[in-house]
Scaffold this motif. Structure first.
Motif, PDB file in Angstrom:
ATOM      1  N   THR A   2       5.920 -19.903 -61.629  1.00  0.00           N
ATOM      2  CA  THR A   2       5.559 -19.167 -60.409  1.00  0.00           C
ATOM      3  C   THR A   2       4.391 -18.261 -60.747  1.00  0.00           C
ATOM      4  OG1 THR A   2       7.134 -17.462 -60.968  1.00  0.00           O
ATOM      5  CG2 THR A   2       7.901 -19.179 -59.488  1.00  0.00           C
ATOM      6  N   TYR A   4       2.558 -16.690 -59.195  1.00  0.00           N
ATOM      7  CA  TYR A   4       2.531 -15.476 -58.388  1.00  0.00           C
ATOM      8  C   TYR A   4       2.982 -14.269 -59.211  1.00  0.00           C
ATOM      9  CZ  TYR A   4       3.739 -11.999 -54.892  1.00  0.00           C
ATOM     10  OH  TYR A   4       3.818 -10.842 -54.168  1.00  0.00           O
ATOM     11  N   ALA A   5       3.990 -14.495 -60.059  1.00  0.00           N
ATOM     12  CA  ALA A   5       4.511 -13.377 -60.857  1.00  0.00           C
ATOM     13  C   ALA A   5       3.440 -12.841 -61.811  1.00  0.00           C
ATOM     14  CB  ALA A   5       5.752 -13.825 -61.631  1.00  0.00           C
ATOM     15  N   ASN A   7       0.163 -12.965 -61.228  1.00  0.00           N
ATOM     16  CA  ASN A   7      -0.757 -12.213 -60.357  1.00  0.00           C
ATOM     17  C   ASN A   7      -0.183 -10.843 -60.012  1.00  0.00           C
ATOM     18  OD1 ASN A   7      -2.777 -14.171 -60.228  1.00  0.00           O
ATOM     19  ND2 ASN A   7      -1.846 -15.199 -58.478  1.00  0.00           N
ATOM     20  N   LYS A   8       1.123 -10.816 -59.776  1.00  0.00           N
ATOM     21  CA  LYS A   8       1.768  -9.551 -59.400  1.00  0.00           C
ATOM     22  C   LYS A   8       1.731  -8.556 -60.559  1.00  0.00           C
ATOM     23  CE  LYS A   8       4.226  -7.121 -56.438  1.00  0.00           C
ATOM     24  NZ  LYS A   8       3.726  -6.770 -55.098  1.00  0.00           N
ATOM     25  N   VAL A   9       1.972  -9.049 -61.772  1.00  0.00           N
ATOM     26  CA  VAL A   9       1.886  -8.172 -62.945  1.00  0.00           C
ATOM     27  C   VAL A   9       0.480  -7.572 -63.042  1.00  0.00           C
ATOM     28  CG1 VAL A   9       1.776  -8.193 -65.482  1.00  0.00           C
ATOM     29  CG2 VAL A   9       3.737  -9.229 -64.306  1.00  0.00           C
ATOM     30  N   CYS A  10      -0.533  -8.418 -62.869  1.00  0.00           N
ATOM     31  CA  CYS A  10      -1.921  -7.937 -62.950  1.00  0.00           C
ATOM     32  C   CYS A  10      -2.209  -6.917 -61.849  1.00  0.00           C
ATOM     33  CB  CYS A  10      -2.893  -9.106 -62.832  1.00  0.00           C
ATOM     34  SG  CYS A  10      -2.791 -10.283 -64.188  1.00  0.00           S
ATOM     35  N   TYR A  11      -1.710  -7.177 -60.677  1.00  0.00           N
ATOM     36  CA  TYR A  11      -1.892  -6.245 -59.555  1.00  0.00           C
ATOM     37  C   TYR A  11      -1.255  -4.897 -59.882  1.00  0.00           C
ATOM     38  CZ  TYR A  11      -1.298  -4.217 -54.899  1.00  0.00           C
ATOM     39  OH  TYR A  11      -1.318  -3.372 -53.822  1.00  0.00           O
ATOM     40  N   ARG A  12      -0.044  -4.933 -60.427  1.00  0.00           N
ATOM     41  CA  ARG A  12       0.657  -3.684 -60.736  1.00  0.00           C
ATOM     42  C   ARG A  12      -0.045  -2.912 -61.856  1.00  0.00           C
ATOM     43  NH1 ARG A  12       6.620  -4.659 -62.014  1.00  0.00           N
ATOM     44  NH2 ARG A  12       6.644  -2.385 -61.979  1.00  0.00           N
ATOM     45  N   GLU A  34      10.352  -8.844 -65.938  1.00  0.00           N
ATOM     46  CA  GLU A  34       9.539  -9.430 -64.866  1.00  0.00           C
ATOM     47  C   GLU A  34       9.937 -10.901 -64.654  1.00  0.00           C
ATOM     48  OE1 GLU A  34       7.390  -7.685 -62.988  1.00  0.00           O
ATOM     49  OE2 GLU A  34       8.133  -5.978 -64.131  1.00  0.00           O
ATOM     50  N   LEU A  61      -7.721 -10.742 -60.494  1.00  0.00           N
ATOM     51  CA  LEU A  61      -6.572  -9.978 -60.970  1.00  0.00           C
ATOM     52  C   LEU A  61      -6.494 -10.002 -62.499  1.00  0.00           C
ATOM     53  CD1 LEU A  61      -4.050 -11.232 -58.268  1.00  0.00           C
ATOM     54  CD2 LEU A  61      -5.016  -8.942 -58.440  1.00  0.00           C
TER      55      LEU A  61
END
Lengths: 98, 142
Positions: A2, A4-5, A7-12, A34, A61
């Motif tokens: 996934t 997406y996870a 990308n989400k880590v990079c965003y955070r 995570e 990201l």
């Protein structure tokens, strides 16, 4: 898998200083909670941004990782790894005009 | 200072991008909305974006987090703006062409929407920064 996870880590990393600090201090422990696959976790910890890009992570990201020099990534190392990846049209391929 | 601001967001980053002519038509609509505003007031339209830029992707410069993969395209856009060759620019600025100019190349759509609002005018001032893949420009009329 996934991405997406990832990308989400990079965003955070950009938006949450405490998360960023935890990652700098203990990346394995911080990433253990995570929702990443094993390979995503391993690639992140090793700063393998070229491979993450090829798996579909967004380069915009990913670049946050070298901005904050996480996972051993300086701008120089980041650029060498990402430039070696892909043919250059970005992770998101064109789908035509909307 | 209390200035009302109406933000307009155009997706220039993640395909599928909106078509250039659609963005231009959006700008024309913004102009009509401004002209039909009942109050006599001064309005500034501000747009921002690169002509050619890659951030974080394979076409960044060595040792950097960004790069300008297509300075020739950036120069072409600059020429089109200088000459007010809007129709030519709209024909050239396909989604494919924009993304070839970098993963941020779609930001040109912000300029194109602004051109829709401005109409076929030459800029009063234009300062190229091709090394950075963009420019600064001002249009003004009364």
């Amino acid at each position: 898998m996934t991405i997406y996870a990832v990308n989400k880590v990079c965003y955070r990393i950009l938006h949450e200083p405490s998360f960023r600090s935890d990652l700098a201090n203990d990346p394995l422990k911080t990433l253990s909670t995570e929702p990443l696959s094993e390979i995503e976790r391993e690639l992140l910890v090793n700063g393998e941004v070229g491979k993450l890009y090829e798996l579909g992570a967004h380069p915009f990201l990913l670049s946050h990782l070298s901005r904050f020099e996480l996972f051993g990534l300086t701008d120089l190392v980041y650029s060498e790894r990402i430039r070696a990846a892909g043919s250059g049209d970005g992770a998101a391929q064109l789908d035509g005009s909307a | 200072m209390n200035i009302p601001i109406v933000p307009i967001f155009i997706n220039g980053l993640s395909p599928p991008l909106p078509a250039a002519r659609r963005c231009f038509a959006l700008g024309e609509m913004v102009r009509r909305a401004i002209e039909n505003w009942p109050k006599d007031t001064r309005v500034a339209i501000v747009a921002s974006g690169s002509f050619s830029l890659e951030i974080g992707g394979p076409r960044i410069s060595h040792g950097k987090r960004s790069g300008v993969p297509d300075p020739d395209w950036a120069s072409n856009v600059l020429t089109r703006l200088k000459r007010a060759e809007v129709n030519e620019l709209l024909n050239e600025a396909t989604s494919d062409r924009l993304m070839k100019a970098g993963n941020i190349g779609g930001e040109l759509l912000n300029w194109i929407a602004m051109l829709g609002a401005i109409g076929p005018r030459r800029p009063r001032f234009i300062e190229p920064q091709i090394d950075h893949g963009h420019a600064y420009a001002v249009w003004r009329w009364d």
